[in-house]
Enzyme design. Sequence first.
Site, PDB file in Angstrom:
ATOM      1  N   ASP A 131       0.800  -1.073  -0.103  1.00 43.21           N
ATOM      2  CA  ASP A 131      -0.088  -0.076   0.034  1.00 43.21           C
ATOM      3  C   ASP A 131       0.824   1.306  -0.013  1.00 43.21           C
ATOM      4  O   ASP A 131       0.726   2.133  -0.832  1.00 43.21           O
ATOM      5  CB  ASP A 131      -1.000   0.076   1.394  1.00 43.21           C
ATOM      6  CG  ASP A 131      -1.929  -0.979   1.267  1.00 43.21           C
ATOM      7  OD1 ASP A 131      -2.184  -1.732   0.285  1.00 43.21           O
ATOM      8  OD2 ASP A 131      -2.558  -1.130   2.382  1.00 43.21           O
ATOM      9  N   TYR A 225      -8.279   4.582  -1.480  1.00 39.81           N
ATOM     10  CA  TYR A 225      -8.411   4.359  -0.200  1.00 39.81           C
ATOM     11  C   TYR A 225      -8.376   5.817   0.633  1.00 39.81           C
ATOM     12  O   TYR A 225      -7.830   6.764  -0.310  1.00 39.81           O
ATOM     13  CB  TYR A 225      -7.117   3.778   0.359  1.00 39.81           C
ATOM     14  CG  TYR A 225      -7.324   3.510   1.760  1.00 39.81           C
ATOM     15  CD1 TYR A 225      -7.949   2.613   2.555  1.00 39.81           C
ATOM     16  CD2 TYR A 225      -6.443   4.336   2.501  1.00 39.81           C
ATOM     17  CE1 TYR A 225      -7.744   2.683   3.752  1.00 39.81           C
ATOM     18  CE2 TYR A 225      -6.461   4.467   3.960  1.00 39.81           C
ATOM     19  CZ  TYR A 225      -7.104   3.492   4.538  1.00 39.81           C
ATOM     20  OH  TYR A 225      -7.053   3.542   5.945  1.00 39.81           O
TER      21      TYR A 225
END
Length: 234
Positions: A131, A225
């Site tokens: 991520d 996100y």
Amino acid sequence: MTSDTDIREAVRATRERVAALHHELVRYGLVVWTGGNVSERVPGTELFVIKPSGVTTDELTPENQVVCTLDGVPADGWDNTHGPSSDTAAAAYVYRTMPSVGGVVHTHSTYATAWAARGEEVPCVLTAMADEFGGPIPIGPFAIIGDDSIGRGIVETLTGHRSRAVLMQNHGVFTIGKDGRDAVKAAVMAEDVARTVHISRQLGEPIPISAENVDRLFDRYQNVYGQTPSGALQ
Ligand SMILES: [Zn+2]
């Protein structure tokens, strides 16, 4: 940016942010004594603000943050009361050569620096690493403080790399970000994943994440996100 008042306000606000961000380094246990530093480019100018040299976090104020030119020397006319951090040349080199970078952070945080001491990159074996860093956290060259060699090593290692963190061999962590806060986040996350992967190594061999899944995780985290996805730095 045109007006003198606008520039003064931008410098004032940047000094305030940089002073406050140093407390995050302490809060997350990334620095000891006078170590570590945060710097941030002053938006719309050819200036950046960095921690004063040899000052503990408790003594930091917005006013004693040092305003520097992109050549890495204190800028005239900004009431600089202290000399800048000994890492100022490295930060200045990054700001000169990477225009998208708005913040640079340096620490000797324990776990990440333990990987740097062995000259081994932190392998991408956690989804949180995919991520945040889009792959391993790379190792930069051994470089001596005092000229552009640390800055050059940071830029050469991170150019074209998705990681915002580099472990300079035998030294410690340098991170870059869109602004100071983003670079601080990268420093916090670099230490966190370096610690977890180290512990995992004590228990056995961590399982790599496939390149395809690393790409998917990185893309989703950077672009989907959170409340305001802002995309990767480079
Ligand atoms: Zn250092």
